[in-house]
Write an enzyme that holds these catalytic residues in place. Sequence first.
Site, PDB file in Angstrom:
ATOM      1  N   ARG A 253       0.851  -1.197   0.000  1.00 35.42           N
ATOM      2  CA  ARG A 253       0.000   0.000   0.000  1.00 35.42           C
ATOM      3  C   ARG A 253       0.881   1.238   0.000  1.00 35.42           C
ATOM      4  O   ARG A 253       0.632   2.202  -0.712  1.00 35.42           O
ATOM      5  CB  ARG A 253      -0.961   0.015   1.199  1.00 35.42           C
ATOM      6  CG  ARG A 253      -1.614   1.392   1.388  1.00 35.42           C
ATOM      7  CD  ARG A 253      -2.891   1.408   2.202  1.00 35.42           C
ATOM      8  NE  ARG A 253      -2.865   0.561   3.364  1.00 35.42           N
ATOM      9  CZ  ARG A 253      -2.179   0.805   4.496  1.00 35.42           C
ATOM     10  NH1 ARG A 253      -1.444   1.890   4.616  1.00 35.42           N
ATOM     11  NH2 ARG A 253      -2.221  -0.040   5.496  1.00 35.42           N
TER      12      ARG A 253
ATOM     13  N   TYR B 131     -15.677  16.396 -15.588  1.00 34.52           N
ATOM     14  CA  TYR B 131     -16.099  15.013 -15.516  1.00 34.52           C
ATOM     15  C   TYR B 131     -17.204  14.870 -14.458  1.00 34.52           C
ATOM     16  O   TYR B 131     -17.061  15.374 -13.341  1.00 34.52           O
ATOM     17  CB  TYR B 131     -14.886  14.134 -15.182  1.00 34.52           C
ATOM     18  CG  TYR B 131     -15.253  12.687 -15.023  1.00 34.52           C
ATOM     19  CD1 TYR B 131     -15.717  11.958 -16.115  1.00 34.52           C
ATOM     20  CD2 TYR B 131     -15.180  12.057 -13.803  1.00 34.52           C
ATOM     21  CE1 TYR B 131     -16.093  10.640 -15.971  1.00 34.52           C
ATOM     22  CE2 TYR B 131     -15.543  10.733 -13.656  1.00 34.52           C
ATOM     23  CZ  TYR B 131     -16.005  10.034 -14.743  1.00 34.52           C
ATOM     24  OH  TYR B 131     -16.379   8.725 -14.606  1.00 34.52           O
TER      25      TYR B 131
ATOM     26  N   ASP C   4      -6.693  18.552 -14.428  1.00 33.12           N
ATOM     27  CA  ASP C   4      -7.024  17.205 -14.861  1.00 33.12           C
ATOM     28  C   ASP C   4      -6.620  17.124 -16.336  1.00 33.12           C
ATOM     29  O   ASP C   4      -7.251  17.727 -17.193  1.00 33.12           O
ATOM     30  CB  ASP C   4      -8.531  16.959 -14.666  1.00 33.12           C
ATOM     31  CG  ASP C   4      -8.965  15.551 -15.071  1.00 33.12           C
ATOM     32  OD1 ASP C   4      -8.242  14.915 -15.853  1.00 33.12           O
ATOM     33  OD2 ASP C   4     -10.033  15.110 -14.605  1.00 33.12           O
TER      34      ASP C   4
ATOM     35  N   LYS D 221      -7.915   6.195 -19.366  1.00 31.05           N
ATOM     36  CA  LYS D 221      -8.151   6.725 -20.695  1.00 31.05           C
ATOM     37  C   LYS D 221      -6.884   6.593 -21.555  1.00 31.05           C
ATOM     38  O   LYS D 221      -6.431   5.504 -21.786  1.00 31.05           O
ATOM     39  CB  LYS D 221      -8.646   8.165 -20.584  1.00 31.05           C
ATOM     40  CG  LYS D 221      -9.717   8.365 -19.481  1.00 31.05           C
ATOM     41  CD  LYS D 221     -11.026   7.649 -19.749  1.00 31.05           C
ATOM     42  CE  LYS D 221     -11.962   7.608 -18.539  1.00 31.05           C
ATOM     43  NZ  LYS D 221     -12.255   8.874 -17.879  1.00 31.05           N
TER      44      LYS D 221
HETATM   45  C1  LIG Z   1     -12.792   9.252 -16.566  1.00 31.23           C
HETATM   46  C2  LIG Z   1     -12.381  10.535 -16.023  1.00 31.23           C
HETATM   47  C3  LIG Z   1     -12.147  10.708 -14.651  1.00 31.23           C
HETATM   48  C4  LIG Z   1     -12.381   9.602 -13.645  1.00 31.23           C
HETATM   49  O1  LIG Z   1     -11.514   8.544 -13.837  1.00 31.23           O
HETATM   50  P1  LIG Z   1     -11.831   7.015 -13.457  1.00 31.23           P
HETATM   51  O2  LIG Z   1     -10.597   6.315 -13.861  1.00 31.23           O
HETATM   52  O3  LIG Z   1     -13.055   6.619 -14.233  1.00 31.23           O
HETATM   53  O4  LIG Z   1     -12.080   6.974 -11.988  1.00 31.23           O
HETATM   54  C5  LIG Z   1     -11.707  11.950 -14.223  1.00 31.23           C
HETATM   55  N1  LIG Z   1     -11.520  12.968 -15.087  1.00 31.23           N
HETATM   56  C6  LIG Z   1     -11.754  12.834 -16.408  1.00 31.23           C
HETATM   57  C7  LIG Z   1     -11.522  14.000 -17.303  1.00 31.23           C
HETATM   58  C8  LIG Z   1     -12.187  11.628 -16.923  1.00 31.23           C
HETATM   59  O5  LIG Z   1     -12.432  11.516 -18.232  1.00 31.23           O
END
Ligand SMILES: *Cc1c(COP(=O)(O)O)cnc(C)c1O
Length: 378
Positions: free
Chosen positions: A46, A98, A170, A195
């Site tokens: 962890r 998001y 982000d 992604k």
């Molecule tokens: C998908 C996404 C998230 C969240 O990510 P997860 O891996 O699904 O928890 C956060 N920000 C953006 C821009 C995203 O496309």
Amino acid sequence: MKFDTKSVHEGRKPDPLTGAISTPIYQTSTFVFEDYGKPGEHDYSRTSNPTRSALGEAIAGLEGGHQGFAFSSGMAAVTTVIHLLKAGDHIISCDDLYGGSHRLFSEIMTKFGLDFTFIRLDDEKKIQDAIKPNTKLIWIETPSNPLLNITDLEMVSKIAKENEILTTADNTFSSPYFLRPLEYGIDLVMHSTTKYLNGHSDVIGGAVVTSNEELSEEIQFLLNGMGTNASPLDSWLVLRGIKTLPLRMNKHAENAMKIAQYLTDQPQVKEVFYPGLPSHKGHEIAKKQMDGYGGVISIKIDSDIKSFLKGLKIFQLAESLGGADSLIEHAATMSHAAMNEEARKKSGITDDLIRLSIGLEDSDDLINDLEKGFQNSK
Ligand SMILES: *Cc1c(COP(=O)(O)O)cnc(C)c1O
């Protein structure tokens, strides 16, 4: 080293035990101490794990940051960053972000005494006006999900620094191949590695990259304390994905540009949102701060959504983005269902909005597929 070389080599070295070129998956919970009071480099997975550390190092290298950390999901990464704050603090966030981040901020973190203001981060005066004495963080998503709004990172980081406010970007939609927010003075970069960084639609993961040692120590403290870490196997899959990041991003962006142009000329499409199009209102800023425009396009359509989607064969109806397979989704009922109707309305996420994640297929095949969808919905 140039980006392509870093994508292959950052964070990885041949395994010291066997020479394996692929970083091993250290599938272990714990590590044997060398002696009483003498732990090795790692003691408990962890806290840290060699496969996860390699991934953190790789992403930090690509973003040009101080240290990188891998999380069990993008949301685990967002949650961890938000815990840098404490009850009574105020956060300014972009308003179209998001859906899961919006839900975490507005419905979960507010229970712990955090206060959020959601605004479009496109105007210096508007941001200045939103700043309160207790504002501690500005949360940016650029290009934003799903409207592909562009935020001028240099502008926001300048205001934030003058007011001693932390900034987080982000960077999921661009990936570090097209945008490196730290270069513009942003303090922290966050990713859903689910992604583009992983890129194959087979992992849920997240990452944070810091800009200095103090933030690195705080993020490591929170990751360990909250248990938001990524697993060794998932870390390894993302590490593997990153090796081809530049190749994939180029193809995503090339396909997306062709498809965005096709959609612009398609009479059943009312509006196309793609920052690579000169008609996009954030195009000039995107051109200035990004090296490419990514693979996500949103459109507002003027025909029956259900029959349009039914007419598609290659584009699959699914949430998420950034993988090899092209995906299509209805934002209001899928990715942004977590946002309440009022917040959706305010940020422009209307019921006719469809988001496309352009994959790595042949662009002619993708355009033919969309054409069939439009014919089906006439
Ligand atoms: C998908 C996404 C998230 C969240 O990510 P997860 O891996 O699904 O928890 C956060 N920000 C953006 C821009 C995203 O496309």
